[in-house]
Write an enzyme that holds these catalytic residues in place. Sequence first.
Site, mmCIF file in Angstrom:
data_model
loop_
_atom_site.group_PDB
_atom_site.id
_atom_site.type_symbol
_atom_site.label_atom_id
_atom_site.label_comp_id
_atom_site.label_asym_id
_atom_site.label_seq_id
_atom_site.Cartn_x
_atom_site.Cartn_y
_atom_site.Cartn_z
ATOM 1 C CD GLU A 91 -2.310 -3.786 4.608
ATOM 2 O OE1 GLU A 91 -1.724 -4.801 4.199
ATOM 3 O OE2 GLU A 91 -3.490 -3.499 4.273
ATOM 4 C CD GLU A 119 -2.146 -10.156 4.202
ATOM 5 O OE1 GLU A 119 -2.126 -9.250 5.066
ATOM 6 O OE2 GLU A 119 -2.645 -10.010 3.079
ATOM 7 C CG HIS A 152 -1.808 -1.352 1.082
ATOM 8 N ND1 HIS A 152 -2.822 -1.562 0.184
ATOM 9 C CD2 HIS A 152 -1.654 -2.521 1.765
ATOM 10 C CE1 HIS A 152 -3.291 -2.802 0.337
ATOM 11 N NE2 HIS A 152 -2.599 -3.404 1.280
ATOM 12 C CG HIS A 154 0.442 -6.979 2.127
ATOM 13 N ND1 HIS A 154 -0.323 -5.994 1.555
ATOM 14 C CD2 HIS A 154 1.345 -7.347 1.188
ATOM 15 C CE1 HIS A 154 0.094 -5.779 0.318
ATOM 16 N NE2 HIS A 154 1.114 -6.585 0.068
#
Length: 185
Positions: free
Chosen positions: A25, A146, A11, A79
Amino acid sequence: MGKTVVLDPGHGGSDSGATGGGFREKDLTLKIAKRIERTLKGNYNVDVRMTRTSDKTMSLKQRTDFANKMGAHYYASIHINSGGGTGYEDYIFNQLSDTGDTGKYRSAVHNEVKKVLNKYGVNNRGKKQANFHVLRETQMSAMLSENLFIDTTADQELLKNNNFINDIGDAHARGIARALGLNNG
């Protein structure tokens, strides 16, 4: 320099990624990736490149094009999950085998991260496969991690703990170094 690693903090810029508990995030992924970069550069003979080092908007294609242009040996996309779960999981491209090079490299990272998960009592959601752009379009071995869930209170407590952030970043770095057989710098 022997090998090149591209770190991709997910992101950034106009894309905040998931949010929860006052966290974005994009901020956490950058913090973890910078720790991985610092640990790799400080301890191993490796060229580390980042897709972004600030709060910058980048398309998925720009990220994979950057890694491909660098001729990287490994790509790690960082992430933070959301959706009400808890814990850590990582991915490789769904058309690859866990026994191939990419699967073995991911296992090296996963095994180092698992030590941190055990230390903090974090749920290990396992090694998974997916058809994500950054895994499919990179020309080198690639994984996506993640790192906990931004919208789960217990995970948020860890995500605001600098010791945890450093530990998870260091674990990624050790795993990448082991996977690529990097020499101490």
